[in-house]
Each structure stands twice: as structure tokens, then as C-alpha cells.
Design an enzyme around this catalytic site. Structure first.
Site, PDB file in Angstrom:
ATOM      1  N   CYS A 198       0.838  -1.215   0.000  1.00 19.24           N
ATOM      2  CA  CYS A 198       0.000   0.000   0.000  1.00 19.24           C
ATOM      3  C   CYS A 198       0.863   1.252   0.000  1.00 19.24           C
ATOM      4  O   CYS A 198       1.856   1.316   0.724  1.00 19.24           O
ATOM      5  CB  CYS A 198      -0.850   0.087   1.262  1.00 19.24           C
ATOM      6  SG  CYS A 198      -1.930  -1.283   1.494  1.00 19.24           S
TER       7      CYS A 198
ATOM      8  N   ARG B 296       1.022  -7.599  -6.129  1.00 18.10           N
ATOM      9  CA  ARG B 296       0.780  -6.187  -6.472  1.00 18.10           C
ATOM     10  C   ARG B 296      -0.418  -5.650  -5.712  1.00 18.10           C
ATOM     11  O   ARG B 296      -1.373  -6.385  -5.427  1.00 18.10           O
ATOM     12  CB  ARG B 296       0.579  -6.005  -7.974  1.00 18.10           C
ATOM     13  CG  ARG B 296      -0.637  -6.711  -8.526  1.00 18.10           C
ATOM     14  CD  ARG B 296      -0.804  -6.409 -10.002  1.00 18.10           C
ATOM     15  NE  ARG B 296      -2.009  -6.997 -10.551  1.00 18.10           N
ATOM     16  CZ  ARG B 296      -2.389  -6.877 -11.819  1.00 18.10           C
ATOM     17  NH1 ARG B 296      -1.645  -6.202 -12.663  1.00 18.10           N
ATOM     18  NH2 ARG B 296      -3.501  -7.419 -12.248  1.00 18.10           N
TER      19      ARG B 296
HETATM   20  P1  XMP Z   1      -0.449  -7.356   3.438  1.00 25.80           P
HETATM   21  O1  XMP Z   1       0.389  -6.480   4.311  1.00 25.80           O
HETATM   22  O2  XMP Z   1      -0.882  -8.606   4.126  1.00 25.80           O
HETATM   23  O3  XMP Z   1      -1.761  -6.490   3.141  1.00 25.80           O
HETATM   24  O4  XMP Z   1       0.224  -7.633   2.133  1.00 25.80           O
HETATM   25  C1  XMP Z   1      -2.815  -6.972   2.341  1.00 25.80           C
HETATM   26  C2  XMP Z   1      -3.928  -5.937   2.294  1.00 25.80           C
HETATM   27  O5  XMP Z   1      -3.485  -4.726   1.666  1.00 25.80           O
HETATM   28  C3  XMP Z   1      -4.622  -4.028   1.142  1.00 25.80           C
HETATM   29  N1  XMP Z   1      -4.317  -3.621  -0.241  1.00 25.80           N
HETATM   30  C4  XMP Z   1      -4.041  -2.363  -0.619  1.00 25.80           C
HETATM   31  N2  XMP Z   1      -4.034  -1.203   0.077  1.00 25.80           N
HETATM   32  N3  XMP Z   1      -3.357  -0.031  -1.879  1.00 25.80           N
HETATM   33  C5  XMP Z   1      -3.700  -0.028  -0.568  1.00 25.80           C
HETATM   34  O6  XMP Z   1      -3.678   1.034   0.060  1.00 25.80           O
HETATM   35  C6  XMP Z   1      -3.353  -1.162  -2.655  1.00 25.80           C
HETATM   36  O7  XMP Z   1      -3.024  -1.128  -3.836  1.00 25.80           O
HETATM   37  C7  XMP Z   1      -3.720  -2.374  -1.981  1.00 25.80           C
HETATM   38  N4  XMP Z   1      -3.837  -3.675  -2.413  1.00 25.80           N
HETATM   39  C8  XMP Z   1      -4.197  -4.386  -1.320  1.00 25.80           C
HETATM   40  C9  XMP Z   1      -5.802  -4.991   1.210  1.00 25.80           C
HETATM   41  O8  XMP Z   1      -6.607  -4.591   2.304  1.00 25.80           O
HETATM   42  C10 XMP Z   1      -5.112  -6.319   1.450  1.00 25.80           C
HETATM   43  O9  XMP Z   1      -5.935  -7.287   2.063  1.00 25.80           O
END
Ligand code: XMP
Length: 482
Positions: free
Chosen positions: A306, A387
Site C-alpha cells: 500500500c 501487487r
Molecule cells: P499485506 O500487508 O498482508 O496487506 O500484504 C494486504 C492488504 O493490503 C490491502 N491492499 C491495498 N491497500 N493499496 C492499498 O492502500 C493497494 O493497492 C492495496 N492492495 C491491497 C488490502 O486490504 C489487502 O488485504
């Protein structure tokens, strides 16, 4: 404008104070959790609804291991429903709607169907649904010619061992063994096909007693949906395919759009269970619960991929967000899922101790065999891609799914990404990773003297630590062997 002066903390900012434990073994603790009124999981872990994390293969293994996979929504509704179907068909004590093909069909049609559904056999039926035979991979694999009709190669009904509609598991098992067969088509009094029991599924029942299953013995799975009007149809297709929970997936869940969508989903599908998010405040939990959600995902900008906090300036450190939301969740009678930012089993214990009922993992699971996509080799090492779903490439991918056409590179400029593309080391089967994570969690529970997650939430005590404390927590002053 106002400033909150109170400190907001995340996982690394605290440790859990070790407490007296009367528990003799980490195997004596339970990690069972209830995620929604009907979904209970033996392990409190969900795989993230990201296109580099959860499709059918991941969801199947998550459910077999006792967790739950949420199929992402960045594919057409038909494909998403097909992924759900794959999970629901992958095993059950009785396959209530087995794949069938007409006795008059061409072999090529049967083969295509089997490939599409990832199954090794198809039941052959007459026009009125009566059993005509069965066609399996074994009948097909060495056939010199696949140009004929299904009836040329199938084993006909009069040579098949069948079961009655209400056959018990014990009797089915006995019959399969007695006749040394793998499949038992179930027929009613009129010889119409009403189900199928396979030897493999009976074996799987024994292998994974803690699997997350529905009342028909099928693995459970969730489906992510978005906030567009067309997402109501997507939700319908996913529920029709057997989805056990709808997960409203929106970056800023505490919004009119998010709340209205939960209401609209509830109106269209009153019996569906809805998890909604993401939010980072108690007000967000309350509003989504009031709209009809039974579970709320907590986490804004905490994920590994993120960049929301950098791009927008908004977010909330994850541990404090969970702590604040857990009280509201208790008041409203809903559960919360800590989503994003988990890097270790210790983080999982902290997230659960802070009040979440489960955690959602993205990049920790993205490197496993079951995540979508192939491993890539770089400098002799294997990696898999992960991603952000708001990254540039994911946004472009979404535009292409929506329009059904390639996006002109000039239009890429319209995207303001809030996530990145990255790679993570290849980590092997997800079952092995989950084994390590749950082993760490179990130990974590015993350090708080807790024999289950509810006791952990009650007994846990956090202590804030400094940068020096964090450094002391990691291995230090040694050269780690690979
Ligand atoms: P981890 O830390 O486990 O987090 O890899 C997974 C969660 O990240 C969120 N997610 C995003 N948040 N931009 C964001 O701000 C993104 O592009 C994005 N893609 C995923 C989502 O809640 C996921 O479960």
C-alpha cells in the site's frame, strides 16, 4: 481541524507481557474463531482478496487447512463465479450437482467440460436425466481417437456400482471399497442422477478434519465485490455459485458509497452474510454494522504493497485501529478482521489479542505455490509477483476487464496509483506457511496463559517498547546462517 495527541501504535511498537500459564502444551490451545454467524474457522486466517493472492487453488487450501480464502473481484463476474464453483466442487461428501454430459455428446465436448471444471470424470445422462454411464480420464487418456461419441468410451450404467439418494457415508465407503471403484453415482428410484460420492473426497474428509466446510460438506469460500451497480449482479452470480460470504472490498469503506452498497446487497440478498471494509475507526465499524454487515475489515494503508498513506496522507497505525474498532464491534455484535501489515506470527497474536477475530494476509501468502501466477527466477532465486490492487498495473488490468479491450498506454496517465508492484520470495506450499504461523500463534497464546482466542482477548496485556526494544527483539550481534 483538530489534532489527536494520543499515540497510535502498530505491531512493532508493543510486546505482549508474558503471564503465568497453566497450559502444558501449545497443542492444548484452540485457535477456533467465528468469523460470521455461520462461518467458524479452526484457524483465524483469511487469504486476501488480491489477484496475486486468492483464486480457487489458494481458497481450496486455505479452507482445507481451517482458514478461509476470499476470491478477488478483478476478473469478470463469470470467471469469479467459476473460481467459486471450483472451490465448492473440489470436495464434499456428496457432490450434489455433479458434472454431466449427454449420452449423445461428442467426446470433445465432454473433454472440454472436464477440463473447464478441473474434474477427472463426468456422469453421462439420457435426455430425461437418467444415468447412462460414466466417462473418466482413464477411459480417455490412451484412446487412439477422441473424435467419437461419449457413448463409445463410457462405462455403461449396467456395469456401474451406484448408491441410493440417502446413502450414509459409512455405506458409501463400504460399497466403494467392496467393488474397488472410485466413483459412486447416486440415483433416485427413477434412476435419475441426484449426486456423486468419490473415494477421494472420503479420504480428504479424514485428512483434514479441521477444514472449513459448509453443512453439505463443501469447502467454504468468500467472494469480493465492489460498489458499482453491476456488482449486485456479480454478487448474485457468486452466491449462485455457492459463495459463503460476500466481502465488500473498497479502500475507504466508511463512505456513503460503502454504506449504501452494503444496504443494497442486503436488500437484494437478505440471507447473505456480508463482510465490509476497509475502515480504521469505531464510527466506520458502527456505520457498516448498522447497514447490515456482520463482519468489518479494519486496516487503511497498513498493507505491505500500500502507498495510500503516502499518496493521500490518510491512514491509522494498525494495532491502535484494531484496538479502537474492537470495542465498537463488541457493542454492535459484529466481528472484525485485521487486514494488512502482518509480517510474522507474532503480529497475528498481537492483532487477535487487540480484539480482531481473524487476520487477513496478502504478501505473506503471495509467495506460495497456490497463489495465482507462476514463480519467476531472478539471479538464481525463485520469486512470485505481488501487487497492490490500487497499483498502476492492477488499475490498468481492471480497465481492461471492464472494457474488454487493451488500454491505450496514453490512458495510463489517468491512474493515480495507491499501491505498488513487487516480488516476494517463493515460499512453497501454503499449508507449510500456515503451519509455521499457527504454531507461532499457539505459542503466543500460552505466553498469555490463554487456552483460546477469547481468553487471549481478555487476558492480553501489551507493553509499549522503544526502538532499542525492537532491535533487541530481532536476532542481533550474530551473522545469521541462511
Ligand atoms: P499485506 O500487508 O498482508 O496487506 O500484504 C494486504 C492488504 O493490503 C490491502 N491492499 C491495498 N491497500 N493499496 C492499498 O492502500 C493497494 O493497492 C492495496 N492492495 C491491497 C488490502 O486490504 C489487502 O488485504
Amino acid at each position: 481541524m483538530k489534532i489527536r495527541e494520543s499515540l497510535a501504535l502498530t505491531f512493532d511498537d508493543v510486546l505482549m507481557v508474558p503471564q503465568y500459564s497453566g497450559i502444558c502444551s501449545r497443542n492444548a490451545v484452540s485457535t477456533t474463531t467465528r468469523i460470521t454467524p455461520t462461518i467458524e474457522c479452526a484457524i483465524p486466517i483469511l487469504s486476501a482478496n488480491m489477484d496475486t493472492v486468492t483464486e480457487a487453488s489458494m481458497a481450496v487450501m486455505m479452507a482445507r487447512t481451517g482458514g478461509l480464502g476470499i476470491i478477488h473481484r478483478f476478473l469478470s463476474p463469470e470467471r469469479q463465479a467459476a473460481e467459486i464453483s471450483r472451490v465448492k466442487r473440489s470436495e464434499s461428501y456428496v457432490v450434489s450437482e455433479p458434472l454431466t454430459v449427454s449420452v449423445e455428446a461428442d467426446l470433445s465436448t465432454a473433454l472440454d467440460r472436464m477440463k473447464e471444471a478441473h474434474v477427472s470424470s463426468v456422469i453421462v445422462v439420457h435426455g430425461d436425466g437418467r444415468l447412462a454411464g460414466i466417462l473418466t480420464n482413464r477411459d480417455l487418456s490412451l484412446a487412439p481417437d477422441k473424435a467419437g461419441k461419449v457413448s463409445d468410451l463410457m462405462t455403461p450404467a449396467d456395469k456401474l456400482v451406484v448408491g441410493e439418494e440417502d446413502i450414509t457415508l459409512a455405506e458409501a465407503r463400504k460399497r466403494l471399497h467392496q467393488h474397488r471403484v472410485e466413483k459412486l453415482p447416486l440415483v433416485n428410484k427413477g434412476q435419475k442422477v441426484v449426486g456423486l460420492i468419490t473415494a477421494q473426497d472420503i479420504l480428504k474428509l479424514q485428512k483434514d478434519p479441521q477444514a472449513t466446510k459448509d453443512d453439505r460438506g463443501r469447502l467454504r469460500v468468500g467472494a469480493a465485490v465492489g460498489v458499482r451497480a453491476s456488482d449486485i449482479e456479480r454478487a448474485g452470480a457468486c452466491l449462485e455459485a455457492g459463495a459463503d460470504v460476500l466481502v465488500l472490498d473498497i479502500a475507504h469503506g466508511h463512505s456513503k458509497l460503502g454504506i449504501d452498497t452494503v444496504k443494497a446487497l442486503k436488500k437484494s440478498f437478505p440471507d447473505a452474510e456480508i463482510m465490509a471494509g476497509n475502515v480504521a475507526t469505531p464510527e466506520g465499524v458502527r456505520d457498516l454494522a448498522k447497514a447490515g454487515a456482520v463482519s468489518v475489515k479494519v486496516g487503511v494503508g497498513s498493507g505491505s504493497i500500500c502507498t495510500t498513506r503516502i499518496v493521500t496522507g490518510a491512514g491509522f497505525p494498525q494495532l491502535s485501529a484494531v484496538l479502537a474498532c474492537s470495542e465498537a464491534a463488541r457493542e454492535c455484535g459484529v466481528t472484525i478482521i485485521s487486514d494488512g501489515g502482518i509480517r510474522t506470527s507474532g503480529d497475528i497474536t498481537k492483532a487477535l489479542a487487540a480484539g480482531s477475530h481473524a487476520v487477513m494476509l496478502g504478501s505473506l501468502l503471495a509467495g506460495t505455490t497456490e497463489s495465482p501466477g507462476a514463480a519467476v527466477v531472478r539471479d538464481g532465486r525463485r520469486y512470485k509477483v505481488v501487487r497492490g490492487m490500487a497499483s498502476l498495473s492492477a488499475n490498468v488490468g481492471r480497465m481492461e476487464v471492464d472494457s474488454g479491450a487493451e488500454v491505450d498506454p496514453q490512458d495510463w496517465e489517468r491512474v493515480v496509483p495507491e499501491g505498488v508492484e513487487a516480488v516476494v520470495p517463493y515460499r512453497g506450499p501454503v499449508r507449510d506457511i500456515l503451519h509455521l504461523l499457527v504454531g507461532g500463534l499457539r505459542s503466543g497464546l500460552t505466553y498469555s496463559g490463554a487456552s483460546n482466542l477469547e481468553e487471549l482477548r481478555e487476558r492480553a496485556e501489551f507493553v509499549r517498547i522503544t526502538g532499542a526494544g525492537i532491535a533487541e527483539s530481532r536476532h542481533h550481534d550474530v551473522d545469521k546462517l541462511k
